[in-house]
Scaffold this motif. Structure first.
Motif, PDB file in Angstrom:
ATOM      1  N   VAL A   4      -1.895 -12.423  -9.662  1.00 55.20           N
ATOM      2  CA  VAL A   4      -3.065 -12.985  -9.329  1.00 55.20           C
ATOM      3  C   VAL A   4      -3.896 -13.533 -10.461  1.00 55.20           C
ATOM      4  O   VAL A   4      -4.940 -14.537 -10.373  1.00 55.20           O
ATOM      5  CB  VAL A   4      -3.991 -12.108  -8.579  1.00 55.20           C
ATOM      6  CG1 VAL A   4      -3.482 -11.697  -7.205  1.00 55.20           C
ATOM      7  CG2 VAL A   4      -4.522 -10.735  -9.387  1.00 55.20           C
ATOM      8  N   GLU A  25      -4.796 -17.435   2.080  1.00 53.37           N
ATOM      9  CA  GLU A  25      -5.298 -16.018   2.359  1.00 53.37           C
ATOM     10  C   GLU A  25      -4.483 -14.952   2.276  1.00 53.37           C
ATOM     11  O   GLU A  25      -4.718 -13.566   2.538  1.00 53.37           O
ATOM     12  CB  GLU A  25      -6.273 -15.778   3.438  1.00 53.37           C
ATOM     13  CG  GLU A  25      -5.369 -16.057   4.673  1.00 53.37           C
ATOM     14  CD  GLU A  25      -5.102 -17.563   5.270  1.00 53.37           C
ATOM     15  OE1 GLU A  25      -4.826 -17.603   6.258  1.00 53.37           O
ATOM     16  OE2 GLU A  25      -5.234 -18.129   4.332  1.00 53.37           O
ATOM     17  N   VAL A  27      -1.911 -11.854   1.400  1.00 54.84           N
ATOM     18  CA  VAL A  27      -2.472 -10.650   0.599  1.00 54.84           C
ATOM     19  C   VAL A  27      -1.006  -9.925   0.510  1.00 54.84           C
ATOM     20  O   VAL A  27      -0.203  -9.715   1.500  1.00 54.84           O
ATOM     21  CB  VAL A  27      -3.484  -9.677   1.093  1.00 54.84           C
ATOM     22  CG1 VAL A  27      -3.581  -8.276   0.466  1.00 54.84           C
ATOM     23  CG2 VAL A  27      -4.700 -10.235   1.041  1.00 54.84           C
ATOM     24  N   TYR A  28      -0.417  -9.175  -0.687  1.00 58.33           N
ATOM     25  CA  TYR A  28       0.669  -8.385  -0.793  1.00 58.33           C
ATOM     26  C   TYR A  28       0.142  -6.926  -1.032  1.00 58.33           C
ATOM     27  O   TYR A  28      -0.618  -6.821  -2.297  1.00 58.33           O
ATOM     28  CB  TYR A  28       1.373  -9.035  -2.124  1.00 58.33           C
ATOM     29  CG  TYR A  28       2.645  -8.373  -2.118  1.00 58.33           C
ATOM     30  CD1 TYR A  28       3.633  -8.247  -1.127  1.00 58.33           C
ATOM     31  CD2 TYR A  28       2.918  -7.422  -3.323  1.00 58.33           C
ATOM     32  CE1 TYR A  28       4.963  -7.418  -1.230  1.00 58.33           C
ATOM     33  CE2 TYR A  28       4.093  -6.933  -3.382  1.00 58.33           C
ATOM     34  CZ  TYR A  28       5.035  -6.854  -2.621  1.00 58.33           C
ATOM     35  OH  TYR A  28       6.264  -6.201  -2.759  1.00 58.33           O
ATOM     36  N   ALA A  29       0.437  -6.188  -0.372  1.00 60.32           N
ATOM     37  CA  ALA A  29       0.151  -4.534  -0.590  1.00 60.32           C
ATOM     38  C   ALA A  29       1.582  -3.768  -0.720  1.00 60.32           C
ATOM     39  O   ALA A  29       2.370  -4.287  -0.034  1.00 60.32           O
ATOM     40  CB  ALA A  29      -0.853  -3.983   0.518  1.00 60.32           C
ATOM     41  N   VAL A  54      -2.859  -3.541  -4.335  1.00 54.96           N
ATOM     42  CA  VAL A  54      -3.080  -4.701  -3.647  1.00 54.96           C
ATOM     43  C   VAL A  54      -3.270  -5.871  -4.176  1.00 54.96           C
ATOM     44  O   VAL A  54      -4.189  -5.946  -5.230  1.00 54.96           O
ATOM     45  CB  VAL A  54      -4.351  -4.393  -2.606  1.00 54.96           C
ATOM     46  CG1 VAL A  54      -4.870  -5.497  -1.686  1.00 54.96           C
ATOM     47  CG2 VAL A  54      -4.213  -3.105  -1.848  1.00 54.96           C
ATOM     48  N   HIS A  55      -2.639  -7.087  -4.032  1.00 57.35           N
ATOM     49  CA  HIS A  55      -2.691  -8.329  -4.931  1.00 57.35           C
ATOM     50  C   HIS A  55      -3.464  -9.225  -3.900  1.00 57.35           C
ATOM     51  O   HIS A  55      -2.641  -9.726  -2.637  1.00 57.35           O
ATOM     52  CB  HIS A  55      -1.490  -8.695  -5.023  1.00 57.35           C
ATOM     53  CG  HIS A  55      -0.559  -7.871  -5.828  1.00 57.35           C
ATOM     54  ND1 HIS A  55      -0.146  -7.768  -7.278  1.00 57.35           N
ATOM     55  CD2 HIS A  55       0.229  -6.674  -5.241  1.00 57.35           C
ATOM     56  CE1 HIS A  55       0.656  -6.931  -7.614  1.00 57.35           C
ATOM     57  NE2 HIS A  55       1.093  -6.081  -6.257  1.00 57.35           N
ATOM     58  N   ARG A  56      -4.318  -9.523  -4.171  1.00 52.19           N
ATOM     59  CA  ARG A  56      -5.254 -10.643  -3.426  1.00 52.19           C
ATOM     60  C   ARG A  56      -5.594 -11.747  -4.144  1.00 52.19           C
ATOM     61  O   ARG A  56      -6.322 -11.671  -5.179  1.00 52.19           O
ATOM     62  CB  ARG A  56      -6.601  -9.938  -3.012  1.00 52.19           C
ATOM     63  CG  ARG A  56      -7.348 -10.804  -1.923  1.00 52.19           C
ATOM     64  CD  ARG A  56      -8.453  -9.945  -1.352  1.00 52.19           C
ATOM     65  NE  ARG A  56      -8.051  -8.928  -0.158  1.00 52.19           N
ATOM     66  CZ  ARG A  56      -7.834  -7.794  -0.199  1.00 52.19           C
ATOM     67  NH1 ARG A  56      -7.823  -7.252  -1.187  1.00 52.19           N
ATOM     68  NH2 ARG A  56      -7.325  -7.148   1.189  1.00 52.19           N
ATOM     69  N   ARG A  57      -5.397 -12.749  -3.812  1.00 52.26           N
ATOM     70  CA  ARG A  57      -5.650 -14.255  -4.452  1.00 52.26           C
ATOM     71  C   ARG A  57      -7.064 -14.393  -5.054  1.00 52.26           C
ATOM     72  O   ARG A  57      -8.017 -14.138  -4.018  1.00 52.26           O
ATOM     73  CB  ARG A  57      -5.347 -15.384  -3.569  1.00 52.26           C
ATOM     74  CG  ARG A  57      -5.373 -16.732  -4.453  1.00 52.26           C
ATOM     75  CD  ARG A  57      -4.808 -17.877  -3.295  1.00 52.26           C
ATOM     76  NE  ARG A  57      -3.459 -17.624  -3.040  1.00 52.26           N
ATOM     77  CZ  ARG A  57      -2.515 -18.598  -3.170  1.00 52.26           C
ATOM     78  NH1 ARG A  57      -2.706 -19.885  -3.503  1.00 52.26           N
ATOM     79  NH2 ARG A  57      -1.262 -18.194  -2.408  1.00 52.26           N
ATOM     80  N   GLN A  59      -8.603 -12.324  -6.833  1.00 48.65           N
ATOM     81  CA  GLN A  59      -9.316 -11.109  -7.253  1.00 48.65           C
ATOM     82  C   GLN A  59      -8.423 -10.208  -8.065  1.00 48.65           C
ATOM     83  O   GLN A  59      -7.085 -10.543  -8.083  1.00 48.65           O
ATOM     84  CB  GLN A  59      -9.763 -10.529  -6.123  1.00 48.65           C
ATOM     85  CG  GLN A  59     -10.698 -11.276  -4.873  1.00 48.65           C
ATOM     86  CD  GLN A  59     -11.066 -10.407  -3.862  1.00 48.65           C
ATOM     87  OE1 GLN A  59     -11.113  -9.017  -3.900  1.00 48.65           O
ATOM     88  NE2 GLN A  59     -11.421 -11.036  -2.874  1.00 48.65           N
ATOM     89  N   GLU A  78      -9.798  -0.775   2.998  1.00 50.60           N
ATOM     90  CA  GLU A  78      -8.961  -1.952   2.853  1.00 50.60           C
ATOM     91  C   GLU A  78      -8.456  -2.474   3.952  1.00 50.60           C
ATOM     92  O   GLU A  78      -7.724  -2.029   4.641  1.00 50.60           O
ATOM     93  CB  GLU A  78      -7.783  -1.228   2.066  1.00 50.60           C
ATOM     94  CG  GLU A  78      -6.749  -2.388   1.691  1.00 50.60           C
ATOM     95  CD  GLU A  78      -7.154  -3.661   1.081  1.00 50.60           C
ATOM     96  OE1 GLU A  78      -7.223  -4.796   1.909  1.00 50.60           O
ATOM     97  OE2 GLU A  78      -7.624  -3.493  -0.083  1.00 50.60           O
ATOM     98  N   ASP A  80      -6.339  -5.129   4.832  1.00 56.28           N
ATOM     99  CA  ASP A  80      -5.159  -5.218   4.740  1.00 56.28           C
ATOM    100  C   ASP A  80      -4.150  -3.862   4.820  1.00 56.28           C
ATOM    101  O   ASP A  80      -2.816  -4.208   4.698  1.00 56.28           O
ATOM    102  CB  ASP A  80      -4.560  -6.246   3.875  1.00 56.28           C
ATOM    103  CG  ASP A  80      -5.469  -7.472   4.183  1.00 56.28           C
ATOM    104  OD1 ASP A  80      -5.133  -8.573   4.935  1.00 56.28           O
ATOM    105  OD2 ASP A  80      -6.119  -7.853   3.161  1.00 56.28           O
TER     106      ASP A  80
END
Length: 227
Positions: A4, A25, A27-29, A54-57, A59, A78, A80
């Motif tokens: 990210v 949007e 998200v990779y968890a 948690v990988h969130r664009r 952030q 969370e 997601d």
């Protein structure tokens, strides 16, 4: 924070591209099977091997914890990862991962630092005064960041450098010491930095210097980048 941050694939300015494209949007968890602990007021308040990353664009990388394991701490769900909650980084005094103290954010398992001895040329100068001019350098390839050259201080006019009050931290290179260039009638603040005690993956640049091209005149022979 490789996915990210910098030019990672989920950053705002990725180095490459997805084909086909992915939603903005996304998200990779993922499960993070390492022991994550947190201390507050000297007391262990989190101790788990069931955390998620948690990988969130846009952030920073964050942990998420099973809701049933978190007590007496501020949390938010969370969205997601149903059943998991986030804990604000500042809600505890100390974060640990497998016993290693963390600063600012969790270390990313996809982040890699490669330090390679090279003959790439590095020259840095201020107003015609040469600070370093050598082909004996170390090139650092770090995930999601541009390559950078470091140099042994024996090749540097260290008599023109003085330690500044500036310090920053990187989970992959450690605490950075900054150096100003003092020419007598002119001082260029925080023109270079070094890492006195880097973690094992960055030991080849221990004590080596790198120079800020925005503050001094730098010629660094680096791989071409494509934007």
């Amino acid at each position: 924070m490789s996915l990210v941050a910098g030019r990672g694939p989920l950053s705002g300015d990725p180095a490459g591209w997805f084909s086909p494209g992915i939603p903005a949007e996304v998200v990779y968890a993922e499960p993070h099977p390492r022991r994550v602990q947190a201390l507050r007021d000297g007391r262990l308040v989190i101790d788990t091997e069931r955390a998620l990353l948690v990988h969130r664009r846009g952030q920073p990388l964050s942990y998420a914890f099973p809701a049933d394991e978190i007590r007496h701490l501020p949390t938010e769900p969370e969205p997601d990862a149903p059943g998991f909650v986030r804990v604000p980084w500042g809600a505890v005094d100390t974060w640990l991962e497998e016993g290693r103290k963390l600063v600012h954010y969790p270390p990313n398992p996809y982040h890699r630092v490669d330090c390679r001895r090279t003959r790439r040329h590095l020259r840095a100068a201020v107003d015609g005064t040469i600070l370093v001019d050598t082909h004996d350098t170390v090139v650092v390839f770090e995930t999601a960041l541009e390559p950078r050259l470091y140099v042994d201080p024996t090749y540097v006019r260290t008599d023109l450098l003085r330690r500044s009050d500036m310090s920053t931290y990187c989970n992959y290179k450690g605490f950075a010491t900054y150096w100003s260039v003092d020419l007598g009638d002119r001082v260029i603040e925080d023109a270079a930095w070094s890492y006195a005690d880097p973690p094992p993956e960055s030991l080849p640049i221990k004590g080596f210097l790198s120079f800020d091209a925005a503050r001094v005149d730098v010629h660094a022979e680096l791989p071409a980048t494509h934007r």
